[in-house]
Motif scaffolding. Structure first.
Motif, PDB file in Angstrom:
ATOM      1  N   UNK A 169      -7.737  36.319 -42.572  1.00 55.40           N
ATOM      2  CA  UNK A 169      -7.333  35.534 -41.620  1.00 55.40           C
ATOM      3  C   UNK A 169      -6.607  35.942 -39.990  1.00 55.40           C
ATOM      4  N   UNK A 170      -7.134  35.477 -39.158  1.00 54.09           N
ATOM      5  CA  UNK A 170      -6.558  36.287 -38.355  1.00 54.09           C
ATOM      6  C   UNK A 170      -5.580  36.177 -38.088  1.00 54.09           C
ATOM      7  N   UNK A 171      -5.085  37.577 -37.910  1.00 50.43           N
ATOM      8  CA  UNK A 171      -2.962  37.539 -37.546  1.00 50.43           C
ATOM      9  C   UNK A 171      -2.670  36.579 -36.769  1.00 50.43           C
ATOM     10  N   UNK A 172      -3.496  36.306 -35.368  1.00 52.87           N
ATOM     11  CA  UNK A 172      -2.845  35.903 -34.206  1.00 52.87           C
ATOM     12  C   UNK A 172      -2.870  34.250 -34.488  1.00 52.87           C
ATOM     13  N   UNK A 173      -3.593  32.836 -34.975  1.00 57.08           N
ATOM     14  CA  UNK A 173      -4.067  31.986 -35.107  1.00 57.08           C
ATOM     15  C   UNK A 173      -3.934  31.543 -36.332  1.00 57.08           C
ATOM     16  N   UNK A 174      -3.527  32.617 -37.266  1.00 60.77           N
ATOM     17  CA  UNK A 174      -3.680  32.487 -38.739  1.00 60.77           C
ATOM     18  C   UNK A 174      -5.775  31.435 -39.466  1.00 60.77           C
ATOM     19  N   UNK A 175      -6.169  31.768 -38.520  1.00 60.94           N
ATOM     20  CA  UNK A 175      -8.130  31.070 -39.472  1.00 60.94           C
ATOM     21  C   UNK A 175      -8.265  31.578 -39.482  1.00 60.94           C
ATOM     22  N   UNK A 176      -8.613  31.558 -41.508  1.00 62.60           N
ATOM     23  CA  UNK A 176      -9.383  32.372 -42.235  1.00 62.60           C
ATOM     24  C   UNK A 176     -11.130  32.672 -41.850  1.00 62.60           C
ATOM     25  N   UNK A 177     -11.089  33.792 -42.030  1.00 60.11           N
ATOM     26  CA  UNK A 177     -12.672  34.007 -41.610  1.00 60.11           C
ATOM     27  C   UNK A 177     -13.821  34.578 -43.106  1.00 60.11           C
ATOM     28  N   UNK A 178     -14.402  33.966 -43.572  1.00 63.56           N
ATOM     29  CA  UNK A 178     -15.326  34.055 -44.921  1.00 63.56           C
ATOM     30  C   UNK A 178     -15.802  35.407 -44.919  1.00 63.56           C
ATOM     31  N   UNK A 179     -15.497  36.398 -45.650  1.00 65.47           N
ATOM     32  CA  UNK A 179     -15.811  37.457 -46.400  1.00 65.47           C
ATOM     33  C   UNK A 179     -17.320  37.679 -46.741  1.00 65.47           C
ATOM     34  N   UNK A 180     -17.256  36.761 -47.823  1.00 63.48           N
ATOM     35  CA  UNK A 180     -17.568  37.313 -48.660  1.00 63.48           C
ATOM     36  C   UNK A 180     -17.502  35.693 -50.329  1.00 63.48           C
ATOM     37  N   UNK A 181     -18.157  36.272 -51.601  1.00 61.72           N
ATOM     38  CA  UNK A 181     -18.119  35.595 -53.035  1.00 61.72           C
ATOM     39  C   UNK A 181     -18.550  36.708 -53.867  1.00 61.72           C
ATOM     40  N   UNK A 182     -17.735  36.495 -55.248  1.00 61.19           N
ATOM     41  CA  UNK A 182     -18.219  36.757 -56.805  1.00 61.19           C
ATOM     42  C   UNK A 182     -18.537  35.497 -57.148  1.00 61.19           C
ATOM     43  N   UNK A 183     -19.910  35.682 -58.109  1.00 58.38           N
ATOM     44  CA  UNK A 183     -20.002  34.740 -59.435  1.00 58.38           C
ATOM     45  C   UNK A 183     -19.302  34.965 -60.275  1.00 58.38           C
ATOM     46  N   UNK A 184     -17.682  33.616 -61.014  1.00 60.50           N
ATOM     47  CA  UNK A 184     -17.356  33.518 -61.823  1.00 60.50           C
ATOM     48  C   UNK A 184     -17.241  32.141 -62.512  1.00 60.50           C
ATOM     49  N   UNK A 185     -18.254  32.061 -63.640  1.00 62.98           N
ATOM     50  CA  UNK A 185     -18.270  30.665 -63.854  1.00 62.98           C
ATOM     51  C   UNK A 185     -16.963  29.694 -63.883  1.00 62.98           C
ATOM     52  N   UNK A 186     -16.263  28.387 -63.754  1.00 61.71           N
ATOM     53  CA  UNK A 186     -14.819  28.073 -63.673  1.00 61.71           C
ATOM     54  C   UNK A 186     -13.597  28.763 -64.205  1.00 61.71           C
ATOM     55  N   UNK A 187     -13.948  29.990 -62.638  1.00 64.46           N
ATOM     56  CA  UNK A 187     -12.623  30.275 -61.728  1.00 64.46           C
ATOM     57  C   UNK A 187     -11.500  29.538 -61.736  1.00 64.46           C
ATOM     58  N   UNK A 188     -10.539  30.242 -62.766  1.00 63.35           N
ATOM     59  CA  UNK A 188      -9.293  28.522 -62.367  1.00 63.35           C
ATOM     60  C   UNK A 188      -8.425  29.191 -61.714  1.00 63.35           C
ATOM     61  N   UNK A 189      -8.264  31.340 -61.720  1.00 65.91           N
ATOM     62  CA  UNK A 189      -6.764  31.570 -60.781  1.00 65.91           C
ATOM     63  C   UNK A 189      -7.535  32.860 -60.342  1.00 65.91           C
ATOM     64  N   UNK A 190      -6.463  34.096 -59.669  1.00 60.33           N
ATOM     65  CA  UNK A 190      -6.580  35.321 -59.052  1.00 60.33           C
ATOM     66  C   UNK A 190      -4.884  35.884 -59.095  1.00 60.33           C
ATOM     67  N   UNK A 191      -5.209  36.878 -60.198  1.00 65.39           N
ATOM     68  CA  UNK A 191      -3.439  37.652 -59.561  1.00 65.39           C
ATOM     69  C   UNK A 191      -4.257  39.358 -59.209  1.00 65.39           C
ATOM     70  N   UNK A 192      -3.424  39.057 -58.028  1.00 64.95           N
ATOM     71  CA  UNK A 192      -3.515  40.639 -57.626  1.00 64.95           C
ATOM     72  C   UNK A 192      -2.958  41.702 -57.284  1.00 64.95           C
ATOM     73  N   UNK A 193      -3.416  42.627 -58.201  1.00 65.68           N
ATOM     74  CA  UNK A 193      -2.967  43.795 -58.277  1.00 65.68           C
ATOM     75  C   UNK A 193      -1.986  44.620 -57.159  1.00 65.68           C
TER      76      UNK A 193
END
Length: 341
Positions: free
Chosen positions: A317-341
């Motif tokens: 996310x751009x710290x000045x505008x808040x606009x997200x810029x795509x970085x990449x992705x991983x494959x997770x079939x039927x992904x439902x949520x992400x919890x970050x440690x």
């Protein structure tokens, strides 16, 4: 984590071929994810949350029977910490930690459950209380009865707040001796279908994303009195939707300057700028997949669980505008949520 590495835990719908719970390493510089392992956990672990010490992961099982389970996450693969515990409700879609308990929001039965957490992070053998919602809304068939979709503590830690899509309301609750009690219910616009809520970092405002109308309701939050006051409702799309548009997740930036939402159908992320008591829609960007069910934020990065395209995409996310810029992705079939440690 004890080894200093950051991890992300990703839930998936096993009924749709998902792998259960996926563990991924998070690159601190780029936000990139690298898959470390997957484990067949409880069926359909659609929502995950971590204990504050990062040593225990909790998962709901979004099934008719409805359970919650605990896992040790010291290594790269979660290990069960006891048997799953019935929540006394159906279709739990969200969970959080509050006052020594795991709380679950049970969409199917329209209720919220409290399960005690033992000192070692494992769960008690049974729930200590179930608070059943009542009411309905004008949108059929989605609002014929209550549908609790999220439950979380407020920033002060004094209140548990549950968001109900079926009753167009947010409930403020207390938890005493394992029993949940309704303290106050705040009505939102009929037919809006509130789904999830995110608090401003300073605790003075709450932003409710509405699933049945692509919008966010801005509310003032008074933690001293436990009072939620709706102020305004802001569209999260620039104009009428081209087709289906069902908002799902909502998060705020750590500095409180931006709010982001994920919108299924349109498959975009919306960027909203915080202007005092108001939000202003800045823009929308593609979510990097199809049907973004959940959204998470950490350290200037956004993570999107795209359920139907089966991937998790990360953005800077751009710290000045808040606009997200795509970085990449991983494959997770039927992904439902992400919890970050």
């Amino acid at each position: 984590m004890a080894d200093g590495r950051r991890r992300a835990f990703i839930g998936s719908f096993t009924a749709a071929g998902g792998p259960g719970i996926v563990t991924a390493e998070v690159d601190a510089g780029s936000g990139a994810l690298t898959v470390l392992s997957s484990v067949q956990a409880v069926p359909d672990p659609s929502c995950l949350t971590l204990a504050p010490d990062g040593e225990t992961l909790y998962a709901v099982s979004e099934t008719a029977e409805g359970t919650v389970a605990a896992y040790r996450v010291a290594g790269d693969k979660p290990e069960p910490a006891g048997r799953p515990v019935p929540v006394g409700g159906s279709g739990p879609t969200h969970l959080s930690l509050f006052a020594g308990h795991v709380l679950t929001a049970n969409y199917g039965s329209g209720s919220v459950t409290a399960v005690p957490v033992r000192p070692d992070g494992s769960l008690a053998r049974s729930a200590s209380g179930v608070l059943r919602h009542t009411g309905a809304g004008p949108h059929t068939p989605r609002q014929q009865g209550p549908h609790a979709h999220q439950v979380l503590p407020d920033p002060s830690g004094r209140w548990a707040v549950s968001v109900d899509l079926g009753t167009d309301s947010v409930r403020v609750c207390t938890l005493v001796d394992g029993t949940l009690t309704l303290y106050r219910e705040t009505a939102l616009r009929p037919g809006s279908g509130p789904r999830h809520l995110a608090f401003h970092p300073d605790g003075s405002y709450a932003y409710v994303v509405n699933e049945l109308s692509p919008s966010v309701t801005v509310c003032r939050w008074d933690a001293a009195e436990g009072v939620l006051t709706p102020l305004s409702e802001i569209p999260v799309l620039p104009g009428a939707p081209a087709g289906d548009a069902y908002p799902s997740g909502i998060v705020t930036s750590s500095d409180g300057r931006f709010v982001w939402t994920a919108i299924r159908g349109e498959d975009v992320l919306s960027v909203l700028a915080v202007r005092g008591e108001e939000l202003r829609l800045v823009t929308t960007v593609p979510c990097g997949g199809h049907w973004p069910r959940a959204l998470a934020a950490s350290d200037g990065f956004l993570y999107v669980a795209n359920e139907r395209s089966g991937d998790v995409t990360w953005f800077a996310a751009d710290p000045l505008t808040g606009v997200p810029r795509r970085g990449g992705s991983i494959r997770v079939t039927a992904a439902s949520c992400v919890a970050l440690a």
